[in-house]
Design an enzyme around this catalytic site. Structure first.
Site, PDB file in Angstrom:
ATOM      1  N   SER A 279       0.788  -1.209  -0.073  1.00 55.78           N
ATOM      2  CA  SER A 279      -0.042   0.173  -0.100  1.00 55.78           C
ATOM      3  C   SER A 279       1.050   1.232   0.027  1.00 55.78           C
ATOM      4  O   SER A 279       1.900   1.110   0.420  1.00 55.78           O
ATOM      5  CB  SER A 279      -0.789   0.047   1.131  1.00 55.78           C
ATOM      6  OG  SER A 279      -1.565   1.263   1.633  1.00 55.78           O
TER       7      SER A 279
ATOM      8  N   TYR B 203      -2.693  -1.401  10.398  1.00 55.77           N
ATOM      9  CA  TYR B 203      -2.236  -1.538   8.973  1.00 55.77           C
ATOM     10  C   TYR B 203      -1.045  -1.046   8.523  1.00 55.77           C
ATOM     11  O   TYR B 203      -0.314  -1.736   7.716  1.00 55.77           O
ATOM     12  CB  TYR B 203      -3.618  -0.753   8.543  1.00 55.77           C
ATOM     13  CG  TYR B 203      -3.738  -0.981   6.983  1.00 55.77           C
ATOM     14  CD1 TYR B 203      -4.382  -1.829   6.431  1.00 55.77           C
ATOM     15  CD2 TYR B 203      -3.100  -0.076   5.958  1.00 55.77           C
ATOM     16  CE1 TYR B 203      -4.799  -1.907   5.095  1.00 55.77           C
ATOM     17  CE2 TYR B 203      -3.216  -0.170   4.628  1.00 55.77           C
ATOM     18  CZ  TYR B 203      -4.239  -0.955   4.319  1.00 55.77           C
ATOM     19  OH  TYR B 203      -4.159  -1.100   2.940  1.00 55.77           O
TER      20      TYR B 203
END
Length: 260
Positions: free
Chosen positions: A142, A155
């Site tokens: 990401s 995350y």
């Protein structure tokens, strides 16, 4: 180089990015093992769509948050196809909360699914990939694997760790015919992101397009979502001979997020 007849295991592939990658690889002749949760009827329809590409496709709902689950998924793929040529570690979940109140069980779940499971699956597929002198491991990281945002401790940590795992895997597999790279998307229109746009539009009395632009422009100079299909095309390139000397890379596809 043709990928026809090769087999890909793609985690988190019953929706979103994983589904886009599975569709693209199947279109290139790759047999696929899909994994994730969702409506059983919709998953059956997706399997049928994949098989219309002339490939074989199977589904497993194995929970990857434990080592046992990851190994179970690997064994299911090998039992059906004999080997795994391409591994795409994509499965992910999110929880947004400040560190002080972040629940330990949510931390453990996110790290288990998004960092430990890729490690276990990589460990499982590497021996045969090295033996056959060909393999592709693609980690869907990401933009948050390269930069951080508040209230996303687990995350961001998992995605940074996944990029680290990518680099170590690449180094250990140098000159074996096996490559490992990360794809780092920015905003992708998945169901949770659509919900965020819907909330902004409702709470601020905006049109959906205005709300989308507001959300994306906080991070991205380009205010359009990256699509799962675009990420699928990048994954397909990483499987090609044109990318055989690309390994250990973190590849942003983020509308300019990293350029700021």
């Amino acid at each position: 180089m043709s990928l026809k007849g090769k087999t890909a295991l793609i985690t988190g592939s019953t929706s979103g990015i994983g589904m886009g990658i599975a569709t693209t690889l199947a279109g290139a002749g790759v047999n696929v093992i899909i994994n994730g949760f969702g409506d059983t009827t919709e998953i059956s329809l997706f399997l049928s769509e994949l098989e219309r590409c002339g490939v074989q496709a199977i589904y497993s709902d194995t929970d990857l948050s434990t080592e046992e689950g990851a190994i179970e998924l690997y064994k299911a793929g090998v039992e059906k196809f004999g080997k795994i040529d391409i591994l795409v570690n994509n499965a992910g979940i999110q929880h947004v909360e400040p560190i002080e109140t972040f629940p330990a069980e949510r931390w453990d779940k996110i790290i288990g699914l998004m960092l430990s499971a890729p490690f276990y699956l990589t460990k499982a597929v590497l021996p045969n990939m090295k033996k056959q002198k060909w393999g592709r491991i693609i980690n869907i990281a990401s933009a948050h694997g390269l930069v951080a945002s508040p209230k996303k401790a687990a995350y961001v940590s998992a995605k940074h760790g996944l990029n680290g795992l990518t680099k170590v895997t690449a180094l250990e597999c140098a000159n074996t015919g096996v490559t490992c790279n990360s794809i780092c998307p920015g905003w992708v229109l998945t169901p949770p992101v659509k919900e965020q746009v819907d909330v902004i539009a409702r709470d601020e009395n905006m049109s959906w397009e205005e709300a989308k632009t507001k959300l994306l422009s906080e991070k991205q100079p380009q205010t359009e979502f990256t699509t799962p299909e675009e990420i699928g095309e990048l994954a397909l390139f990483l499987c090609s001979d044109g990318a055989k000397n690309m390994t250990g890379a973190q590849m942003p596809i983020d509308g300019g997020w990293q350029a700021r």
